[in-house]
Motif scaffolding. Structure first.
Motif, short mmCIF file in Angstrom:
data_model
loop_
_atom_site.label_atom_id
_atom_site.label_comp_id
_atom_site.label_asym_id
_atom_site.label_seq_id
_atom_site.Cartn_x
_atom_site.Cartn_y
_atom_site.Cartn_z
N PRO A 274 0.82 -1.21 0.00
CA PRO A 274 0.00 0.00 0.00
C PRO A 274 0.86 1.26 0.00
O PRO A 274 1.86 1.34 0.71
N PHE B 274 -8.58 -0.34 -10.35
CA PHE B 274 -8.99 -0.66 -8.98
C PHE B 274 -7.79 -1.03 -8.12
O PHE B 274 -7.76 -0.70 -6.92
N SER B 275 -6.78 -1.69 -8.72
CA SER B 275 -5.59 -2.06 -7.95
C SER B 275 -4.84 -0.82 -7.48
O SER B 275 -4.27 -0.81 -6.38
N ILE C 30 -6.28 2.22 -7.02
CA ILE C 30 -7.14 2.96 -6.09
C ILE C 30 -7.21 2.28 -4.73
O ILE C 30 -7.07 2.93 -3.68
N SER C 31 -7.41 0.98 -4.72
CA SER C 31 -7.62 0.28 -3.45
C SER C 31 -6.39 0.29 -2.56
O SER C 31 -6.50 0.28 -1.33
N GLY C 32 -5.20 0.31 -3.16
CA GLY C 32 -3.98 0.31 -2.35
C GLY C 32 -3.25 1.64 -2.32
O GLY C 32 -2.16 1.73 -1.75
#
Length: 341
Positions: free
Chosen positions: A255, A274-275, A277-279
């Protein structure tokens, strides 16, 4: 022979052998320095310019942008240098000095009159080369001059990301591609104090890569090996120009970590948003480095005795050296020693 005459090796057209070439460089400008070339690294970027791979070359081309030499002449406005002082010159030879990046100390991002050392400018495959005084970087007295040239391009290219990404000894960094750039990255990261993982497609080089500074070595094309490293890396430094499974590699980033590109993949990089954004992850990239970064790198390399692994050729054998590099046989940087009579 005029004091403005420079003797060099030049390409007269793409994909042609280099030939001896003399030219009149004109009067030294007020802000320039002239450097008597002692050594000059041979980089893949030189080959690209010699062959006009990037469509920016104008012939005859005198390449060479990893120069080590001594100041022989100073323009009237050149500051902080003296005749006989040993300096280095890398990818950039001139910057405007007045745009926002230059005023902010980021001359490598100059938006004004920036000039590369080997684009519409004669480089270091010569007995002399000229540059703006800010780009003539003073060498520490205790640095190894034979191997220092590649630090001015390949070295600063992999050093700059450490500063941009605020990397410290607490971080785990992966390096993809252990060639001319990657092997210097391993040496720098080890001296920096990081935990270092080398990504390679040839595990036969494992012991050699550990000798350069890698703590771990993994197969960059093995999905299971990547899966085992999920969320491990604060930074992945990519030096390759080949397509890889970037989406899968991104899963190994921690992250707020990043994949940082200094090599140019031949295809667009594709990752799921998404990878990112999420991390809170990032894809980043950078050029070489401004004068202050070059100075910092050379001081650090001298203090930690960091030396690129080189193969030395006389400059008169430049065509043999180019063939060696193009054949993929260089281990890991080629340096030319000026031997003009």
């Amino acid at each position: 022979m005029s004091s403005n005459t420079i003797r060099a090796y030049a390409a007269k057209e793409p994909h042609s052998p280099l030939v001896p070439y003399e030219f009149d460089a004109g009067e030294l400008t007020a802000t320039q320095v002239e450097i008597d070339v002692e050594y000059c690294g041979l980089c893949h970027s030189d080959i690209s310019i010699l062959n006009n791979d990037w469509g920016v070359s104008s012939y005859p081309v005198v390449a060479g942008h990893e120069v080590i030499g001594k100041v022989s002449r100073l323009g009237s406005e050149a500051k902080g240098l003296k005749i006989g002082q040993r300096v280095g010159l890398g990818w950039n030879a001139e910057s405007c000095g007045f745009c926002d990046p230059c005023i902010g100390g980021e001359q490598v991002l100059c938006t004004g009159e920036q000039k590369a050392t080997i684009v519409d400018h004669a480089g270091g495959f010569a007995n002399k080369v000229r540059a703006g005084w800010q780009w003539a970087i003073p060498l520490p007295d205790d640095i190894d001059i034979e191997s220092a040239g590649p630090l001015l391009c390949g070295g600063v290219t992999v050093f700059t990301p450490l500063l941009l990404n605020n990397i410290t000894a607490l971080h785990h960094v992966g390096v993809i591609g252990i060639g001319g750039l990657g092997h210097i990255a391993l040496k720098l990261l080890k001296a920096w104090g990081c935990e270092v993982t080398a990504f390679t497609s040839n595990l036969d080089k494992t012991e050699q890569l550990k000798g350069m500074g890698a703590d771990h070595v993994i197969n960059s094309k093995d999905p299971e090996a990547l899966k085992a490293l999920s969320g491990k890396f604060d930074l992945i430094l990519s030096t390759v120009n080949v397509p890889l499974d970037w989406a899968n590699i991104l899963t190994t980033v921690a992250p707020k970590g990043a994949i940082h590109y200094v090599g140019v993949p031949l295809e667009p990089v594709s990752v799921p948003a998404f990878s990112l954004i999420s991390g809170g992850k990032a894809l980043t990239g950078s050029k070489t480095g401004s004068p202050i970064v070059l100075r910092q790198l050379l001081k650090f390399a001298a203090r930690k005795n960091i030396k690129p692994q080189i193969e030395l050729y006389p400059m008169s054998k430049i065509n043999e050296a180019i063939e060696h590099l193009e054949a993929g046989k260089a281990r890991y940087r080629v340096v030319l020693k000026a031997d003009f009579e």
